[in-house]
Design a protein around this motif. Sequence first.
Motif, mmCIF file in Angstrom:
data_model
loop_
_atom_site.group_PDB
_atom_site.id
_atom_site.type_symbol
_atom_site.label_atom_id
_atom_site.label_comp_id
_atom_site.label_asym_id
_atom_site.label_seq_id
_atom_site.Cartn_x
_atom_site.Cartn_y
_atom_site.Cartn_z
ATOM 1 N N VAL A 159 -30.036 4.866 11.896
ATOM 2 C CA VAL A 159 -28.681 4.977 12.431
ATOM 3 C C VAL A 159 -27.713 5.133 11.260
ATOM 4 N N GLU A 160 -26.791 6.076 11.368
ATOM 5 C CA GLU A 160 -25.844 6.277 10.277
ATOM 6 C C GLU A 160 -24.952 5.053 10.093
ATOM 7 N N LYS A 161 -24.570 4.790 8.845
ATOM 8 C CA LYS A 161 -23.699 3.676 8.519
ATOM 9 C C LYS A 161 -22.422 4.213 7.906
ATOM 10 N N ARG A 162 -21.308 3.702 8.392
ATOM 11 C CA ARG A 162 -20.007 4.118 7.879
ATOM 12 C C ARG A 162 -19.338 2.938 7.190
ATOM 13 N N SER A 163 -18.743 3.195 6.054
ATOM 14 C CA SER A 163 -18.002 2.148 5.357
ATOM 15 C C SER A 163 -16.744 2.744 4.748
ATOM 16 N N SER A 164 -15.651 1.996 4.860
ATOM 17 C CA SER A 164 -14.360 2.445 4.342
ATOM 18 C C SER A 164 -14.079 1.799 2.997
ATOM 19 N N THR A 165 -13.172 2.399 2.248
ATOM 20 C CA THR A 165 -12.792 1.848 0.953
ATOM 21 C C THR A 165 -12.280 0.420 1.112
ATOM 22 N N TYR A 166 -11.460 0.187 2.137
ATOM 23 C CA TYR A 166 -10.935 -1.151 2.436
ATOM 24 C C TYR A 166 -11.076 -1.408 3.939
ATOM 25 N N PRO A 167 -11.275 -2.665 4.349
ATOM 26 C CA PRO A 167 -11.237 -2.970 5.783
ATOM 27 C C PRO A 167 -9.811 -2.791 6.302
ATOM 28 N N LEU A 168 -9.643 -1.857 7.218
ATOM 29 C CA LEU A 168 -8.306 -1.484 7.679
ATOM 30 C C LEU A 168 -7.538 -2.671 8.233
ATOM 31 N N ASP A 169 -8.203 -3.495 9.048
ATOM 32 C CA ASP A 169 -7.508 -4.630 9.663
ATOM 33 C C ASP A 169 -6.960 -5.593 8.619
ATOM 34 N N ALA A 170 -7.694 -5.785 7.529
ATOM 35 C CA ALA A 170 -7.237 -6.706 6.484
ATOM 36 C C ALA A 170 -5.971 -6.188 5.824
ATOM 37 N N VAL A 171 -5.963 -4.903 5.475
ATOM 38 C CA VAL A 171 -4.780 -4.317 4.835
ATOM 39 C C VAL A 171 -3.601 -4.356 5.794
ATOM 40 N N GLN A 172 -3.835 -4.029 7.063
ATOM 41 C CA GLN A 172 -2.749 -4.055 8.042
ATOM 42 C C GLN A 172 -2.163 -5.456 8.188
ATOM 43 N N GLN A 173 -3.013 -6.471 8.212
ATOM 44 C CA GLN A 173 -2.517 -7.837 8.339
ATOM 45 C C GLN A 173 -1.561 -8.175 7.204
ATOM 46 N N ILE A 174 -1.950 -7.834 5.979
ATOM 47 C CA ILE A 174 -1.126 -8.191 4.818
ATOM 48 C C ILE A 174 0.161 -7.376 4.797
ATOM 49 N N VAL A 175 0.065 -6.084 5.096
ATOM 50 C CA VAL A 175 1.252 -5.226 5.095
ATOM 51 C C VAL A 175 2.232 -5.681 6.175
ATOM 52 N N ARG A 176 1.739 -5.979 7.354
ATOM 53 C CA ARG A 176 2.634 -6.383 8.444
ATOM 54 C C ARG A 176 3.251 -7.750 8.188
ATOM 55 N N ASN A 177 2.508 -8.639 7.557
ATOM 56 C CA ASN A 177 3.090 -9.915 7.148
ATOM 57 C C ASN A 177 4.230 -9.700 6.168
ATOM 58 N N ALA A 178 4.052 -8.751 5.241
ATOM 59 C CA ALA A 178 5.106 -8.460 4.267
ATOM 60 C C ALA A 178 6.363 -7.953 4.954
ATOM 61 N N VAL A 179 6.204 -7.088 5.961
ATOM 62 C CA VAL A 179 7.355 -6.562 6.704
ATOM 63 C C VAL A 179 8.031 -7.666 7.510
ATOM 64 N N MET A 180 7.244 -8.544 8.112
ATOM 65 C CA MET A 180 7.787 -9.562 9.007
ATOM 66 C C MET A 180 8.486 -10.688 8.256
ATOM 67 N N HIS A 181 7.911 -11.139 7.149
ATOM 68 C CA HIS A 181 8.399 -12.350 6.495
ATOM 69 C C HIS A 181 9.395 -12.087 5.360
ATOM 70 N N ARG A 182 9.619 -10.843 5.016
ATOM 71 C CA ARG A 182 10.528 -10.555 3.909
ATOM 72 C C ARG A 182 11.960 -10.905 4.285
ATOM 73 N N THR A 183 12.834 -10.978 3.271
ATOM 74 C CA THR A 183 14.259 -11.143 3.544
ATOM 75 C C THR A 183 14.886 -9.765 3.700
ATOM 76 N N TYR A 184 15.793 -9.652 4.663
ATOM 77 C CA TYR A 184 16.475 -8.383 4.926
ATOM 78 C C TYR A 184 17.941 -8.432 4.523
ATOM 79 N N GLU A 185 18.430 -9.601 4.176
ATOM 80 C CA GLU A 185 19.836 -9.739 3.822
ATOM 81 C C GLU A 185 19.966 -10.136 2.358
ATOM 82 N N GLY A 186 21.025 -9.665 1.729
ATOM 83 C CA GLY A 186 21.260 -10.018 0.336
ATOM 84 C C GLY A 186 20.426 -9.224 -0.650
#
Length: 217
Positions: A97-124
């Motif tokens: 059976v063919e095996k596929r692997s990505s450079t990075y686990p997409l879900d992990a990168v998305q979790q960190i990126v979305r946390n950065a967008v959510m928790h950052r400061t937007y004022e000042g």
Amino acid sequence: MAANDRSTAERLAAAKMIASADDPIPTVGGILVLGKRPQDFLPGAYAQFLRIAGTEFGDPVTDTEVCRGAVADVVRRLDDKVIAHNRTSVDFLSGPVEKRSSTYPLDAVQQIVRNAVMHRTYEGTNAPTHVYWFDDRIEISSPGGPYGAVNAENFGQPGVVDYRNPILAEAMRVLGLVQRYGFGIPAARRLLRAGGHPEPEFRVDPSWVHCAVRARA
């Protein structure tokens, strides 16, 4: 919602998108979630993506994107860039059976990126969220240091969470972009370990949070 006889203004006020039904001034959360051009009012409310061909700042930039719009637009455009650069290899010789692997686990990168967008400061600040993709790592940086119960020592630990932007956090949860339970970073750590990656490296400063996600050795 159709049966509760509330006006549009009352619904927006209940969701904390405006100050009140009688004072329909958008909140910061309302501008970020529903605004057509939030950056007109919050100049730093965008994300900068760079694909750098090399391992150092100053190496050639092969792709760049300024991700603007409401927060859902920013997140989805960042998703597009991460998916586009996340190469997938296919192994169809080592087994039946063919095996596929990505450079990075997409879900992990998305979790960190979305946390950065959510928790950052937007004022000042006029600084954007940064996502810089190098040949050997991805660096994610967001303006605003740790907030409330979170500090440099307990940052990213399971169950340790506080919300600088509670209206934005709830809206992103309702939109299906995040889970508002403090599980994002622990989940990313687990996915990276399962994929053979080093632990993500966090650097927490008083005014910035940086994360480096490194490729497999």
